[in-house]
Design a protein around this motif. Structure first.
Motif, PDB file in Angstrom:
ATOM      1  N   SER A  28       3.824   4.767  10.266  1.00  0.00           N
ATOM      2  CA  SER A  28       4.537   4.053   9.322  1.00  0.00           C
ATOM      3  C   SER A  28       3.732   4.039   8.185  1.00  0.00           C
ATOM      4  CB  SER A  28       4.429   2.567   9.773  1.00  0.00           C
ATOM      5  OG  SER A  28       5.324   2.314  11.114  1.00  0.00           O
ATOM      6  N   ILE A  29       2.411   3.754   8.017  1.00  0.00           N
ATOM      7  CA  ILE A  29       1.769   3.833   6.791  1.00  0.00           C
ATOM      8  C   ILE A  29       1.689   5.504   6.058  1.00  0.00           C
ATOM      9  CG2 ILE A  29      -0.628   3.686   5.801  1.00  0.00           C
ATOM     10  CD1 ILE A  29      -1.227   1.467   7.931  1.00  0.00           C
ATOM     11  N   PHE A  30       1.535   6.372   7.155  1.00  0.00           N
ATOM     12  CA  PHE A  30       1.596   7.641   6.681  1.00  0.00           C
ATOM     13  C   PHE A  30       2.999   8.104   5.985  1.00  0.00           C
ATOM     14  CE2 PHE A  30      -2.389   8.622   8.179  1.00  0.00           C
ATOM     15  CZ  PHE A  30      -2.913   9.948   7.824  1.00  0.00           C
ATOM     16  N   ILE A  31       3.988   7.740   6.572  1.00  0.00           N
ATOM     17  CA  ILE A  31       5.600   7.930   6.236  1.00  0.00           C
ATOM     18  C   ILE A  31       5.565   7.043   4.576  1.00  0.00           C
ATOM     19  CG2 ILE A  31       7.923   7.537   6.414  1.00  0.00           C
ATOM     20  CD1 ILE A  31       7.224   7.899   9.453  1.00  0.00           C
ATOM     21  N   SER A  33       3.192   5.868   2.361  1.00  0.00           N
ATOM     22  CA  SER A  33       2.356   6.140   1.399  1.00  0.00           C
ATOM     23  C   SER A  33       2.916   7.234   0.490  1.00  0.00           C
ATOM     24  CB  SER A  33       0.907   6.460   2.010  1.00  0.00           C
ATOM     25  OG  SER A  33       1.106   7.604   2.517  1.00  0.00           O
ATOM     26  N   GLU A  34       2.591   6.863  -0.659  1.00  0.00           N
ATOM     27  CA  GLU A  34       2.946   7.764  -1.912  1.00  0.00           C
ATOM     28  C   GLU A  34       2.068   8.865  -2.328  1.00  0.00           C
ATOM     29  OE1 GLU A  34       3.936   5.243  -5.153  1.00  0.00           O
ATOM     30  OE2 GLU A  34       5.347   4.019  -4.225  1.00  0.00           O
ATOM     31  N   LYS A  35       0.724   8.668  -2.402  1.00  0.00           N
ATOM     32  CA  LYS A  35      -0.228   9.677  -2.670  1.00  0.00           C
ATOM     33  C   LYS A  35      -1.341   9.974  -1.792  1.00  0.00           C
ATOM     34  CE  LYS A  35       0.195   9.191  -7.718  1.00  0.00           C
ATOM     35  NZ  LYS A  35      -0.289   8.882  -8.858  1.00  0.00           N
ATOM     36  N   TYR A  36      -2.108   8.924  -1.273  1.00  0.00           N
ATOM     37  CA  TYR A  36      -3.083   9.087  -0.447  1.00  0.00           C
ATOM     38  C   TYR A  36      -3.018   8.039   0.896  1.00  0.00           C
ATOM     39  CZ  TYR A  36      -5.226  10.742  -4.879  1.00  0.00           C
ATOM     40  OH  TYR A  36      -5.246  11.459  -6.121  1.00  0.00           O
ATOM     41  N   PRO A  37      -2.440   8.994   1.922  1.00  0.00           N
ATOM     42  CA  PRO A  37      -2.377   8.147   2.979  1.00  0.00           C
ATOM     43  C   PRO A  37      -3.535   7.721   3.806  1.00  0.00           C
ATOM     44  CG  PRO A  37      -1.586  10.680   3.308  1.00  0.00           C
ATOM     45  CD  PRO A  37      -1.949  10.143   2.043  1.00  0.00           C
ATOM     46  N   VAL A 107       7.341  -1.259   5.402  1.00  0.00           N
ATOM     47  CA  VAL A 107       6.186  -0.787   6.183  1.00  0.00           C
ATOM     48  C   VAL A 107       6.389  -1.576   7.576  1.00  0.00           C
ATOM     49  CG1 VAL A 107       3.767  -0.205   6.580  1.00  0.00           C
ATOM     50  CG2 VAL A 107       4.768   0.154   4.369  1.00  0.00           C
ATOM     51  N   ILE A 108       6.256  -2.894   7.392  1.00  0.00           N
ATOM     52  CA  ILE A 108       6.314  -3.780   8.460  1.00  0.00           C
ATOM     53  C   ILE A 108       7.609  -3.699   9.392  1.00  0.00           C
ATOM     54  CG2 ILE A 108       6.501  -6.251   9.432  1.00  0.00           C
ATOM     55  CD1 ILE A 108       4.653  -6.859   6.925  1.00  0.00           C
ATOM     56  N   LEU A 109       8.518  -3.410   8.863  1.00  0.00           N
ATOM     57  CA  LEU A 109       9.938  -3.014   9.135  1.00  0.00           C
ATOM     58  C   LEU A 109       9.886  -1.750  10.131  1.00  0.00           C
ATOM     59  CD1 LEU A 109      12.854  -3.972   9.959  1.00  0.00           C
ATOM     60  CD2 LEU A 109      13.500  -2.528   7.740  1.00  0.00           C
ATOM     61  N   PHE A 115       7.434   0.524  17.056  1.00  0.00           N
ATOM     62  CA  PHE A 115       7.058  -0.142  18.262  1.00  0.00           C
ATOM     63  C   PHE A 115       8.111   0.038  19.475  1.00  0.00           C
ATOM     64  CE2 PHE A 115       3.887  -3.528  16.737  1.00  0.00           C
ATOM     65  CZ  PHE A 115       2.743  -2.636  16.369  1.00  0.00           C
ATOM     66  N   ASN A 116       9.182  -0.391  18.751  1.00  0.00           N
ATOM     67  CA  ASN A 116      10.474  -0.412  19.738  1.00  0.00           C
ATOM     68  C   ASN A 116      10.968   0.956  20.191  1.00  0.00           C
ATOM     69  OD1 ASN A 116      10.674  -3.311  19.956  1.00  0.00           O
ATOM     70  ND2 ASN A 116      11.598  -3.224  18.083  1.00  0.00           N
ATOM     71  N   ALA A 117      11.134   1.750  19.379  1.00  0.00           N
ATOM     72  CA  ALA A 117      11.335   3.077  19.793  1.00  0.00           C
ATOM     73  C   ALA A 117      10.413   3.814  20.673  1.00  0.00           C
ATOM     74  CB  ALA A 117      11.560   3.990  18.527  1.00  0.00           C
ATOM     75  N   LEU A 118       9.078   3.605  20.529  1.00  0.00           N
ATOM     76  CA  LEU A 118       8.049   4.608  21.265  1.00  0.00           C
ATOM     77  C   LEU A 118       7.772   3.682  22.549  1.00  0.00           C
ATOM     78  CD1 LEU A 118       5.331   5.378  18.537  1.00  0.00           C
ATOM     79  CD2 LEU A 118       7.038   6.966  19.627  1.00  0.00           C
TER      80      LEU A 118
END
Length: 165
Positions: A28-31, A33-37, A107-109, A115-118
């Protein structure tokens, strides 16, 4: 053929869920993030530590690991979604209380969706894997049985024999 007992199966499920929680947060954070994940990930390292702990407490206290994997159904999927919703709300409240930087609502969503999918997908994959392992294990040792008669009692007996052997 290796089929784990109930205690080792429970430990495997717990470890798998914790790994999937951490993966969902990282993705979620990597998807988003705009510049530096990696820099974004370091900003939310508290989230990577607290979410598995909170998730484990909620899962254990709500009976996540009491049901048998091979009988997993849609009702269990809804229960997992409810537990994951509670985890996300609790993490947001914990972040506010501890004065931590919170991720965006987007990001929280995304974390909740992942969470649910995995976790639900992993449960259904394990359900099918367990079914095939049991079927493969019992294939060579099966005793042939004929059920004479029709009706609901005969079909119940057939289902019972299928899962017992």
């Amino acid at each position: 053929m290796f089929l784990p007992n109930s205690n080792s199966r429970k430990i495997i499920l717990i470890i798998l869920d914790l790994i999937l929680m951490v993966c969902a947060i990282i993705f979620s954070i990597f998807i988003n993030s705009e510049k530096y994940p990696l820099e974004e990930l370091l900003n939310f390292k508290w989230l990577l530590i607290s979410t598995p702990v909170v998730g484990l407490i909620i899962y254990l206290s709500s009976g996540q690991y009491k049901s048998i994997t091979r009988y997993l159904g849609s009702t269990d999927s809804y229960k997992i979604c409810a537990r994951n919703t509670f985890i996300c709300f609790f993490i947001i409240i914990l972040g506010f209380l501890l004065n931590q930087q919170l991720p965006d609502l987007q990001v929280i969503l995304l974390i909740w969706i992942l969470f649910n999918a995995l976790i639900i997908s992993a449960k259904f994959i394990l359900k099918d894997l367990t079914f095939f392992l049991i079927r493969f294990k019992n294939k060579e040792n099966k005793i042939k049985v004929a059920i004479y008669g029709a009706g609901s009692a005969g079909s119940q007996l057939a289902e019972s024999i299928k899962y017992e052997t």
